[in-house]
Design a protein around this motif. Structure first.
Motif, mmCIF file in Angstrom:
data_model
loop_
_atom_site.group_PDB
_atom_site.id
_atom_site.type_symbol
_atom_site.label_atom_id
_atom_site.label_comp_id
_atom_site.label_asym_id
_atom_site.label_seq_id
_atom_site.Cartn_x
_atom_site.Cartn_y
_atom_site.Cartn_z
ATOM 1 N N ILE A 1 -1.370 -34.468 12.779
ATOM 2 C CA ILE A 1 -1.193 -33.385 11.813
ATOM 3 C C ILE A 1 -0.331 -33.809 10.627
ATOM 4 O O ILE A 1 -0.544 -33.346 9.503
ATOM 5 C CB ILE A 1 -0.572 -32.164 12.546
ATOM 6 N N TYR A 2 0.633 -34.686 10.854
ATOM 7 C CA TYR A 2 1.551 -35.099 9.786
ATOM 8 C C TYR A 2 0.767 -35.604 8.579
ATOM 9 O O TYR A 2 -0.204 -36.327 8.753
ATOM 10 C CB TYR A 2 2.470 -36.218 10.321
ATOM 11 N N PRO A 3 1.152 -35.250 7.353
ATOM 12 C CA PRO A 3 2.384 -34.573 6.935
ATOM 13 C C PRO A 3 2.278 -33.044 6.866
ATOM 14 O O PRO A 3 3.201 -32.414 6.353
ATOM 15 C CB PRO A 3 2.599 -35.142 5.533
ATOM 16 N N ARG B 1 -3.474 -33.425 -2.306
ATOM 17 C CA ARG B 1 -4.312 -34.570 -1.908
ATOM 18 C C ARG B 1 -3.433 -35.590 -1.206
ATOM 19 O O ARG B 1 -2.305 -35.838 -1.620
ATOM 20 C CB ARG B 1 -4.966 -35.198 -3.142
ATOM 21 N N PHE B 2 -3.991 -36.169 -0.160
ATOM 22 C CA PHE B 2 -3.174 -37.105 0.632
ATOM 23 C C PHE B 2 -4.078 -38.000 1.460
ATOM 24 O O PHE B 2 -5.108 -37.575 1.974
ATOM 25 C CB PHE B 2 -2.248 -36.326 1.584
ATOM 26 N N SER B 3 -3.645 -39.250 1.626
ATOM 27 C CA SER B 3 -4.288 -40.129 2.600
ATOM 28 C C SER B 3 -3.237 -41.094 3.137
ATOM 29 O O SER B 3 -2.494 -41.704 2.355
ATOM 30 C CB SER B 3 -5.434 -40.889 1.931
ATOM 31 N N CYS B 4 -3.132 -41.191 4.452
ATOM 32 C CA CYS B 4 -2.129 -42.058 5.083
ATOM 33 C C CYS B 4 -2.356 -43.511 4.650
ATOM 34 O O CYS B 4 -3.483 -44.008 4.685
ATOM 35 C CB CYS B 4 -2.242 -41.938 6.600
ATOM 36 N N VAL B 5 -1.261 -44.178 4.259
ATOM 37 C CA VAL B 5 -1.381 -45.581 3.842
ATOM 38 C C VAL B 5 -0.859 -46.529 4.927
ATOM 39 O O VAL B 5 -0.728 -47.730 4.698
ATOM 40 C CB VAL B 5 -0.639 -45.833 2.504
ATOM 41 N N GLY B 6 -0.538 -45.962 6.102
ATOM 42 C CA GLY B 6 -0.162 -46.815 7.234
ATOM 43 C C GLY B 6 1.166 -47.538 7.066
ATOM 44 O O GLY B 6 1.345 -48.627 7.603
ATOM 45 N N CYS B 7 2.117 -46.900 6.371
ATOM 46 C CA CYS B 7 3.416 -47.565 6.162
ATOM 47 C C CYS B 7 4.300 -47.501 7.408
ATOM 48 O O CYS B 7 5.255 -48.261 7.539
ATOM 49 C CB CYS B 7 4.141 -46.940 4.972
ATOM 50 N N GLY B 8 4.036 -46.552 8.315
ATOM 51 C CA GLY B 8 4.796 -46.440 9.562
ATOM 52 C C GLY B 8 6.162 -45.781 9.416
ATOM 53 O O GLY B 8 6.902 -45.674 10.394
ATOM 54 N N VAL B 9 6.507 -45.300 8.228
ATOM 55 C CA VAL B 9 7.850 -44.715 8.041
ATOM 56 C C VAL B 9 8.042 -43.463 8.897
ATOM 57 O O VAL B 9 9.119 -43.224 9.450
ATOM 58 C CB VAL B 9 8.112 -44.415 6.540
ATOM 59 N N CYS B 10 6.974 -42.658 9.040
ATOM 60 C CA CYS B 10 7.110 -41.419 9.821
ATOM 61 C C CYS B 10 7.218 -41.697 11.315
ATOM 62 O O CYS B 10 7.443 -40.771 12.094
ATOM 63 C CB CYS B 10 5.931 -40.482 9.544
ATOM 64 N N CYS B 11 7.076 -42.933 11.725
ATOM 65 C CA CYS B 11 7.155 -43.310 13.144
ATOM 66 C C CYS B 11 8.535 -43.864 13.484
ATOM 67 O O CYS B 11 8.729 -44.436 14.565
ATOM 68 C CB CYS B 11 6.087 -44.348 13.481
ATOM 69 N N LYS C 1 8.754 -35.097 2.900
ATOM 70 C CA LYS C 1 7.977 -35.975 3.770
ATOM 71 C C LYS C 1 8.321 -37.443 3.546
ATOM 72 O O LYS C 1 8.780 -37.837 2.466
ATOM 73 C CB LYS C 1 6.479 -35.743 3.528
ATOM 74 N N ALA C 2 8.050 -38.245 4.582
ATOM 75 C CA ALA C 2 8.420 -39.661 4.527
ATOM 76 C C ALA C 2 7.404 -40.512 3.766
ATOM 77 O O ALA C 2 7.674 -41.670 3.458
ATOM 78 C CB ALA C 2 8.543 -40.189 5.964
ATOM 79 N N CYS C 3 6.270 -39.951 3.466
ATOM 80 C CA CYS C 3 5.163 -40.735 2.903
ATOM 81 C C CYS C 3 5.472 -41.218 1.482
ATOM 82 O O CYS C 3 6.043 -40.459 0.684
ATOM 83 C CB CYS C 3 3.899 -39.893 2.883
ATOM 84 N N PRO C 4 5.096 -42.453 1.139
ATOM 85 C CA PRO C 4 5.378 -42.983 -0.194
ATOM 86 C C PRO C 4 4.493 -42.313 -1.256
ATOM 87 O O PRO C 4 3.450 -41.727 -0.934
ATOM 88 C CB PRO C 4 5.034 -44.466 -0.061
ATOM 89 N N PRO C 5 4.900 -42.408 -2.531
ATOM 90 C CA PRO C 5 4.181 -41.687 -3.599
ATOM 91 C C PRO C 5 2.682 -41.988 -3.634
ATOM 92 O O PRO C 5 1.876 -41.066 -3.831
ATOM 93 C CB PRO C 5 4.871 -42.187 -4.875
ATOM 94 N N HIS C 6 2.288 -43.251 -3.391
ATOM 95 C CA HIS C 6 0.857 -43.538 -3.548
ATOM 96 C C HIS C 6 -0.009 -42.882 -2.464
ATOM 97 O O HIS C 6 -1.214 -42.755 -2.623
ATOM 98 C CB HIS C 6 0.570 -45.041 -3.695
ATOM 99 N N ALA C 7 0.618 -42.436 -1.344
ATOM 100 C CA ALA C 7 -0.159 -41.726 -0.317
ATOM 101 C C ALA C 7 -0.663 -40.379 -0.856
ATOM 102 O O ALA C 7 -1.646 -39.835 -0.373
ATOM 103 C CB ALA C 7 0.694 -41.514 0.933
ATOM 104 N N TRP C 8 0.035 -39.848 -1.880
ATOM 105 C CA TRP C 8 -0.315 -38.537 -2.426
ATOM 106 C C TRP C 8 -1.250 -38.661 -3.628
ATOM 107 O O TRP C 8 -1.501 -37.686 -4.331
ATOM 108 C CB TRP C 8 0.961 -37.783 -2.836
#
Ligand code: SF4
Ligand code: SF4
Length: 248
Positions: free
Chosen positions: A110-112, A7-17, A126-133
């Motif tokens: 497509i990321y992550p 499960r995942f939803s982008c939280v818009g942290c911008g780290v992957c950019c 992946k660069a996404c923070p824990p709460h994105a998962w």
């Protein structure tokens, strides 16, 4: 049977950019350059003994590559075009949101998820923070992407195949003729923006249109050099100011 659900939803942290190169299709590279931003070119090669011919890895890599003459043999070359976002993506806004959201590249949509079918999705890669998962949105079940993401992944893989010949021809046109060896190192070029854009506009269809391009492989590892020398592959010098070389 229990399913393995991610499960995942982008939280818009911008780290992957930030701090990376953003893989682009040829059309996306043209758009990226036209917006005034730089595109790097990564070239890698392999030959038939790299994997068993009947393997899925070989089929996958063959589809994304083109055969070129190199020394007294032939190798297969893959050119990757990637938007330069080494500090941060030039499209990233001050609020960490994408400034070209509706037109963002496929890889950003497509990321992550992974595009390479031989790499499994792993949260810790992946660069996404824990709460994105911690979202309720399922993106992957038992290794299968949800249908919308799956369609984007297929589109990206298809572009890798249909762009392969043109991208290698563009490298030949620009004289970017030294390639790294797949899974050994990466040769990364940073061509001048206007020159790359012009080469994309002028691109002829195949590397065969550039018979004067003398392809060479840069390999520093002595045992791999020995293997490629025995296969009649033309090897490049172990240093160059034309590209940066990253041993994997
Ligand atoms: S194009 Fe947008 S989503 Fe993609 S890396 Fe740049 S800012 Fe991020
Ligand atoms: S790192 Fe993950 S959560 Fe953060 S913007 Fe990128 S995709 Fe979204």
């Amino acid at each position: 049977m229990q399913s393995n659900t991610i499960r995942f939803s982008c939280v818009g942290c911008g780290v992957c950019c930030k701090g990376r190169l953003i893989p682009l299709t040829l059309a996306e590279a043209r758009q990226w350059l036209s917006r005034g931003h730089d595109v790097s070119v990564i070239i890698e090669a392999f030959d038939e003994p790299t994997w068993p011919r009947s393997s899925q890895e070989f089929d996958h890599a063959r589809g994304r590559s083109v055969s070129v003459r190199c020394g007294n043999t032939r190798i297969r070359v893959i050119a990757l075009f990637a938007g330069k976002a080494l500090e941060q993506c030039p499209n990233l806004s001050a609020d960490n949101l994408c400034g070209i959201y509706e037109e963002r590249p496929l890889v950003c949509r497509i990321y992550p998820m992974e595009i390479n079918p031989f790499i499994a999705l792993r949260q810790d890669n992946k660069a996404c923070p824990p709460h994105a998962w911690e979202s309720n949105d399922v993106i992957c079940t038992d290794g299968r992407a949800d249908p919308a993401l799956g369609a984007l992944i297929n589109q990206s893989r298809q572009a890798d195949i249909s762009d392969a010949s043109s991208k290698v021809a563009i490298c030949a046109q620009l004289g970017l003729n030294v390639t790294s060896w797949k899974d050994n190192a990466l040769a990364v070029y940073f061509p001048q923006r206007e020159k790359l854009l012009e080469a994309i506009h002028r691109a002829k269809g195949t590397p065969e249109d550039y018979p004067d391009c003398e392809w060479q492989v840069r390999v520093d590892d002595p045992s791999l050099r020995e293997r490629l020398t025995a296969s009649a592959v033309a090897l490049a010098a172990n240093e160059s100011a034309e590209y940066t070389f990253h041993v994997l």
